[in-house]
Design a protein around this motif. Structure first.
Motif, PDB file in Angstrom:
ATOM      1  N   GLU A 127      15.603   5.716  -7.120  1.00  0.00           N
ATOM      2  CA  GLU A 127      15.856   6.517  -5.714  1.00  0.00           C
ATOM      3  C   GLU A 127      14.738   5.817  -4.718  1.00  0.00           C
ATOM      4  O   GLU A 127      14.940   5.516  -3.624  1.00  0.00           O
ATOM      5  CB  GLU A 127      15.730   7.928  -5.546  1.00  0.00           C
ATOM      6  N   ASN A 128      13.368   5.559  -5.382  1.00  0.00           N
ATOM      7  CA  ASN A 128      12.294   5.310  -4.583  1.00  0.00           C
ATOM      8  C   ASN A 128      12.095   3.844  -4.556  1.00  0.00           C
ATOM      9  O   ASN A 128      11.015   3.242  -3.968  1.00  0.00           O
ATOM     10  CB  ASN A 128      10.990   5.947  -5.287  1.00  0.00           C
ATOM     11  N   GLY A 129      13.302   3.237  -5.174  1.00  0.00           N
ATOM     12  CA  GLY A 129      13.173   1.682  -5.193  1.00  0.00           C
ATOM     13  C   GLY A 129      12.251   1.185  -6.357  1.00  0.00           C
ATOM     14  O   GLY A 129      12.005  -0.220  -6.005  1.00  0.00           O
ATOM     15  N   TRP A 130      11.656   1.684  -7.117  1.00  0.00           N
ATOM     16  CA  TRP A 130      10.772   1.073  -8.279  1.00  0.00           C
ATOM     17  C   TRP A 130      11.389   0.192  -9.156  1.00  0.00           C
ATOM     18  O   TRP A 130      10.856  -0.505  -9.579  1.00  0.00           O
ATOM     19  CB  TRP A 130       9.990   2.355  -8.876  1.00  0.00           C
TER      20      TRP A 130
ATOM     21  N   LEU B 100       6.006 -10.115  -8.621  1.00  0.00           N
ATOM     22  CA  LEU B 100       5.157  -9.946  -9.686  1.00  0.00           C
ATOM     23  C   LEU B 100       3.892  -8.986  -9.297  1.00  0.00           C
ATOM     24  O   LEU B 100       3.543  -7.644  -9.911  1.00  0.00           O
ATOM     25  CB  LEU B 100       4.501 -10.698 -10.701  1.00  0.00           C
ATOM     26  N   MET B 101       3.579  -8.757  -8.080  1.00  0.00           N
ATOM     27  CA  MET B 101       2.624  -7.967  -7.677  1.00  0.00           C
ATOM     28  C   MET B 101       2.927  -6.593  -7.286  1.00  0.00           C
ATOM     29  O   MET B 101       2.208  -5.479  -7.794  1.00  0.00           O
ATOM     30  CB  MET B 101       2.005  -8.442  -6.239  1.00  0.00           C
ATOM     31  N   GLU B 102       4.350  -6.439  -6.994  1.00  0.00           N
ATOM     32  CA  GLU B 102       4.813  -5.183  -6.935  1.00  0.00           C
ATOM     33  C   GLU B 102       4.900  -4.439  -8.367  1.00  0.00           C
ATOM     34  O   GLU B 102       4.738  -3.451  -8.534  1.00  0.00           O
ATOM     35  CB  GLU B 102       6.200  -5.184  -6.006  1.00  0.00           C
ATOM     36  N   THR B 103       5.419  -5.378  -9.225  1.00  0.00           N
ATOM     37  CA  THR B 103       5.445  -4.797 -10.636  1.00  0.00           C
ATOM     38  C   THR B 103       4.310  -4.513 -11.001  1.00  0.00           C
ATOM     39  O   THR B 103       4.047  -3.292 -11.748  1.00  0.00           O
ATOM     40  CB  THR B 103       6.260  -5.939 -11.462  1.00  0.00           C
TER      41      THR B 103
ATOM     42  N   GLN C 129       0.929  -1.140   0.087  1.00  0.00           N
ATOM     43  CA  GLN C 129      -0.003   0.048   0.022  1.00  0.00           C
ATOM     44  C   GLN C 129       0.888   1.326  -0.106  1.00  0.00           C
ATOM     45  O   GLN C 129       0.593   2.177  -0.719  1.00  0.00           O
ATOM     46  CB  GLN C 129      -0.701   0.107   1.126  1.00  0.00           C
ATOM     47  N   LEU C 130       1.990   1.259   0.769  1.00  0.00           N
ATOM     48  CA  LEU C 130       2.761   2.537   0.688  1.00  0.00           C
ATOM     49  C   LEU C 130       3.634   2.489  -0.720  1.00  0.00           C
ATOM     50  O   LEU C 130       3.673   3.502  -1.119  1.00  0.00           O
ATOM     51  CB  LEU C 130       4.081   2.207   1.797  1.00  0.00           C
ATOM     52  N   LEU C 131       3.819   1.475  -1.345  1.00  0.00           N
ATOM     53  CA  LEU C 131       4.627   1.445  -2.693  1.00  0.00           C
ATOM     54  C   LEU C 131       3.365   2.209  -3.479  1.00  0.00           C
ATOM     55  O   LEU C 131       3.593   3.179  -4.548  1.00  0.00           O
ATOM     56  CB  LEU C 131       4.782  -0.006  -3.198  1.00  0.00           C
ATOM     57  N   GLN C 132       2.134   1.684  -3.644  1.00  0.00           N
ATOM     58  CA  GLN C 132       1.136   2.255  -4.522  1.00  0.00           C
ATOM     59  C   GLN C 132       0.897   3.726  -4.245  1.00  0.00           C
ATOM     60  O   GLN C 132       0.656   4.477  -5.059  1.00  0.00           O
ATOM     61  CB  GLN C 132      -0.250   1.631  -4.415  1.00  0.00           C
ATOM     62  N   ASP C 133       0.726   4.034  -2.816  1.00  0.00           N
ATOM     63  CA  ASP C 133       0.797   5.585  -2.459  1.00  0.00           C
ATOM     64  C   ASP C 133       1.687   6.293  -2.981  1.00  0.00           C
ATOM     65  O   ASP C 133       1.677   7.521  -3.526  1.00  0.00           O
ATOM     66  CB  ASP C 133       0.404   5.547  -1.014  1.00  0.00           C
TER      67      ASP C 133
END
Length: 382
Positions: free
Chosen positions: A49-52, A68-71, A10-14
């Motif tokens: 820098e954000n780790g994406w 793959l969910m993070e991708t 959720q933090l990644l998505q935000d």
């Protein structure tokens, strides 16, 4: 498979959503399109820098060890902003092909730089006859002592503009299967031609005329590159499908807002029941597409390779067609203004049209699904 986001997801998505909403406005994107062919170097550094760029890379190679969910989370949010930086081509397709097919030494050499954004590699696999699928391949890599000599052409290379190297799929005479080779961008005999796509993004066509690379340039083992190529394309297909979910979300939001503000006969046109039905149809198509994306993610976790390929083809076909429908309806509901270059919604339709043709068109994947079904029906029972 649980599709509820963890707190970290959720933090990644935000974080990606905030970047898109604040820094990747329609006007900012238009300026990037006028200024170059591969987006902003500053944005790419910010992605790193954000780790994406490292989200789905193994921790052993400076990644975050995601899945793959993070991708899919990152790609969906980037779809909302029509991001033109080569996340799909370099951070997903090429990076995941290295993860799947590279030796330990190759991963150690390449993946940390890919994660840091200092190295860009593009996957050059598509040929006119393959129609975006990994096979057939006709580019040849002939063994010459301690080198391979490459002859052939690759088309629609995503992320190629600005890439430092390419992963090229080839056939080696005397071996079975596809071989993947790493070719540096400045290698003599490699000719690159940049081509614009309808949505404002760019790809390249590569012509390899006697390109010589050392035997150590083989990614993994000769003749055994197809599995790695399929793994990279599976990740790319999921990312592209997730991007199209973001494209549909934003199109529906833009259209709903327009229906609330555009007035006719003294009332907002959103009060007309016929138009309410049409935007409801758009939302329904998007949710079916979202469910298909979840089905593809679940299949890649739980199913055998043959089933995975069939589900991925079904997802690419269904989601690609749904995106064209939703974005096309968005233009229709905007009326004439939706067709103008200065208005946002038409650009989402352009992306949907282009995305439907990338990594295999919906027609190609429909044919692949039909062939797999026929093969299953012909197989002997038991």
């Amino acid at each position: 498979m649980d599709f509820d986001l963890t707190s970290e997801q959720q933090l990644l998505q935000d974080s990606v959503r905030r970047f898109i909403d604040r820094a990747y406005t329609f006007e900012a994107r238009a300026a990037l399109l006028k200024g170059g062919r591969n987006g902003s170097a500053g944005n790419w550094s910010l992605f790193a820098e954000n780790g994406w760029l490292m989200a789905a890379l193994p921790e052993a190679y400076d990644g975050l060890g995601g899945t793959l969910m993070e991708t899919a989370i990152i790609a969906q949010q980037m779809g909302r902003g029509l991001v033109i930086e080569p996340y799909l081509g370099c951070a997903v397709l090429a990076a995941q092909t290295v993860v799947a097919g590279g030796t330990a030494a190759q991963k150690e050499a390449l993946l940390p730089m890919l994660a840091a954004g200092s190295l860009r590699i593009a996957l050059a696999y598509s040929e006119p006859a393959s129609r975006g699928l990994p096979e057939p391949a006709s580019l040849r890599a002939e063994r010459d002592g301690d080198h391979y000599v490459l002859h052939g052409t690759k088309s629609l290379v995503l992320g190629a503009v600005g890439a430092h190297a390419f992963i090229v799929s080839a056939l080696v005479p005397g071996t079975q299967g596809i071989t993947l080779l790493l070719v540096e961008a400045g290698t003599p005999g490699l000719h690159r031609r940049a081509l614009p796509l309808h949505d404002g993004s760019w790809v390249e066509e590569l012509t390899l005329d006697g390109v010589r690379v050392a035997a150590q340039a083989v990614l993994g083992e000769p003749g055994r590159g197809l599995a790695a190529l399929r793994a990279g394309l599976a990740s790319g297909t999921v990312a592209l499908c997730a991007e199209l979910i973001g494209v549909m979300e934003k199109t529906i939001e833009l259209t709903a807002e327009y229906l609330k503000t555009r007035q006719q006969f003294g009332v907002p046109i959103g009060s007309f029941q016929a138009l309410q039905h049409r935007i409801a149809d758009m939302a329904a198509e998007m949710e079916v597409a979202r469910s298909m994306l979840h089905a593809a993610l679940a299949s890649l976790t739980n199913d055998d390779a043959a089933t995975q390929q069939q589900v991925l083809s079904a997802a690419k076909m269904l989601i690609g067609r749904a995106a064209k429908f939703v974005c096309g309806q968005g233009i229709q509901l905007h009326g004439g203004i939706g067709m103008t270059e200065e208005y946002t919604v038409g650009h989402y339709y352009k992306r949907a049209v282009v995305a439907d043709l990338l990594l295999g068109s919906s027609d190609s994947h429909e044919a692949a699904c039909a062939a797999a079904l026929q093969a299953g029906l012909r197989a002997p029972a038991g």
